[in-house]
Design an enzyme around this catalytic site. Structure first.
Site, PDB file in Angstrom:
ATOM      1  N   ARG A  18      49.500  42.261  33.833  1.00 50.90           N
ATOM      2  CA  ARG A  18      48.836  42.513  32.308  1.00 50.90           C
ATOM      3  C   ARG A  18      49.368  43.762  31.071  1.00 50.90           C
ATOM      4  O   ARG A  18      49.211  43.541  30.282  1.00 50.90           O
ATOM      5  CB  ARG A  18      47.439  42.087  33.172  1.00 50.90           C
ATOM      6  CG  ARG A  18      46.655  40.987  33.487  1.00 50.90           C
ATOM      7  CD  ARG A  18      46.064  41.080  33.527  1.00 50.90           C
ATOM      8  NE  ARG A  18      45.616  41.844  34.962  1.00 50.90           N
ATOM      9  CZ  ARG A  18      44.236  43.006  35.898  1.00 50.90           C
ATOM     10  NH1 ARG A  18      43.427  42.627  34.790  1.00 50.90           N
ATOM     11  NH2 ARG A  18      44.412  43.648  36.598  1.00 50.90           N
ATOM     12  N   ASN A  36      43.948  37.929  34.395  1.00 49.42           N
ATOM     13  CA  ASN A  36      43.793  36.985  35.425  1.00 49.42           C
ATOM     14  C   ASN A  36      42.886  35.932  35.797  1.00 49.42           C
ATOM     15  O   ASN A  36      42.074  35.953  35.463  1.00 49.42           O
ATOM     16  CB  ASN A  36      43.652  38.093  37.060  1.00 49.42           C
ATOM     17  CG  ASN A  36      44.514  38.540  37.052  1.00 49.42           C
ATOM     18  OD1 ASN A  36      46.004  38.909  36.458  1.00 49.42           O
ATOM     19  ND2 ASN A  36      44.496  39.835  37.509  1.00 49.42           N
TER      20      ASN A  36
END
EC number: 3.6.1.7
Length: 89
Positions: A18, A36
Protein backbone atom coordinates in the site's frame (compact mmCIF):
# COMPACT_ATOMS: atom_id res chain seq x y z
CA UNK A 1 -8.56 11.30 -17.91
CA UNK A 2 -9.29 7.72 -16.92
CA UNK A 3 -10.01 5.90 -13.69
CA UNK A 4 -9.12 2.25 -13.12
CA UNK A 5 -9.79 -0.12 -10.26
CA UNK A 6 -7.45 -3.03 -9.68
CA UNK A 7 -7.86 -5.86 -7.22
CA UNK A 8 -4.48 -7.43 -6.47
CA UNK A 9 -4.24 -11.05 -5.34
CA UNK A 10 -1.32 -12.98 -3.92
CA UNK A 11 1.13 -11.99 -1.18
CA UNK A 12 -0.03 -8.37 -1.16
CA UNK A 13 -0.84 -7.59 2.49
CA UNK A 14 1.77 -7.04 5.18
CA UNK A 15 4.55 -6.43 2.65
CA UNK A 16 4.49 -2.63 2.25
CA UNK A 17 2.51 -2.69 -0.97
CA UNK A 18 0.00 0.00 0.00
CA UNK A 19 2.78 2.43 0.88
CA UNK A 20 4.62 1.51 -2.34
CA UNK A 21 1.51 2.24 -4.43
CA UNK A 22 0.83 5.49 -2.56
CA UNK A 23 4.37 6.80 -3.09
CA UNK A 24 4.42 5.99 -6.80
CA UNK A 25 0.88 7.27 -7.29
CA UNK A 26 1.85 10.58 -5.67
CA UNK A 27 4.95 10.85 -7.88
CA UNK A 28 2.71 10.37 -10.90
CA UNK A 29 0.26 12.97 -9.55
CA UNK A 30 -2.62 10.50 -9.57
CA UNK A 31 -5.80 10.62 -7.52
CA UNK A 32 -7.39 7.65 -5.82
CA UNK A 33 -6.75 5.26 -2.97
CA UNK A 34 -5.28 1.92 -2.00
CA UNK A 35 -6.67 -0.31 0.75
CA UNK A 36 -6.60 -3.83 2.12
CA UNK A 37 -9.72 -5.91 1.60
CA UNK A 38 -11.00 -8.51 4.12
CA UNK A 39 -10.28 -11.43 1.76
CA UNK A 40 -6.51 -10.69 1.77
CA UNK A 41 -6.45 -8.81 -1.53
CA UNK A 42 -5.61 -5.14 -2.09
CA UNK A 43 -7.81 -2.66 -3.94
CA UNK A 44 -6.28 0.22 -5.91
CA UNK A 45 -8.28 3.02 -7.52
CA UNK A 46 -6.13 5.27 -9.73
CA UNK A 47 -7.36 8.27 -11.68
CA UNK A 48 -5.45 10.64 -13.94
CA UNK A 49 -3.88 10.91 -17.35
CA UNK A 50 -4.06 7.56 -19.14
CA UNK A 51 -0.28 7.32 -19.61
CA UNK A 52 0.33 7.85 -15.89
CA UNK A 53 -2.35 5.39 -14.77
CA UNK A 54 -0.89 2.73 -17.07
CA UNK A 55 2.61 3.50 -15.74
CA UNK A 56 1.38 2.89 -12.18
CA UNK A 57 -0.05 -0.47 -13.28
CA UNK A 58 3.31 -1.41 -14.76
CA UNK A 59 5.05 -0.44 -11.50
CA UNK A 60 2.56 -2.51 -9.48
CA UNK A 61 3.13 -5.52 -11.74
CA UNK A 62 6.90 -5.22 -11.17
CA UNK A 63 6.27 -5.22 -7.40
CA UNK A 64 8.20 -3.80 -4.49
CA UNK A 65 10.50 -6.76 -3.94
CA UNK A 66 8.40 -8.15 -1.08
CA UNK A 67 4.99 -8.61 -2.67
CA UNK A 68 4.16 -11.53 -4.95
CA UNK A 69 1.32 -10.70 -7.30
CA UNK A 70 -0.53 -13.80 -8.49
CA UNK A 71 -3.49 -12.17 -10.24
CA UNK A 72 -4.93 -8.75 -11.01
CA UNK A 73 -8.53 -7.91 -11.81
CA UNK A 74 -9.04 -4.63 -13.71
CA UNK A 75 -12.19 -2.58 -14.17
CA UNK A 76 -13.01 0.90 -15.39
CA UNK A 77 -14.14 2.98 -12.41
CA UNK A 78 -16.19 6.19 -12.16
CA UNK A 79 -14.30 9.48 -12.37
CA UNK A 80 -14.52 11.18 -8.98
CA UNK A 81 -12.97 13.60 -6.53
CA UNK A 82 -10.67 11.18 -4.73
CA UNK A 83 -7.89 13.57 -3.78
CA UNK A 84 -4.24 12.61 -4.11
CA UNK A 85 -3.65 8.85 -4.07
CA UNK A 86 -3.79 7.83 -0.41
CA UNK A 87 -4.08 4.82 1.84
CA UNK A 88 -7.57 4.12 3.17
CA UNK A 89 -7.92 2.21 6.40
Amino acid sequence: MICKRWILYGRVQGVGLRHFVRVHGARLQLEGYVRNLPDGSVEVVAQGEEEKVLKLKKIILQGNGFSKLEDIQEDDFPIGNYGSLHIEY
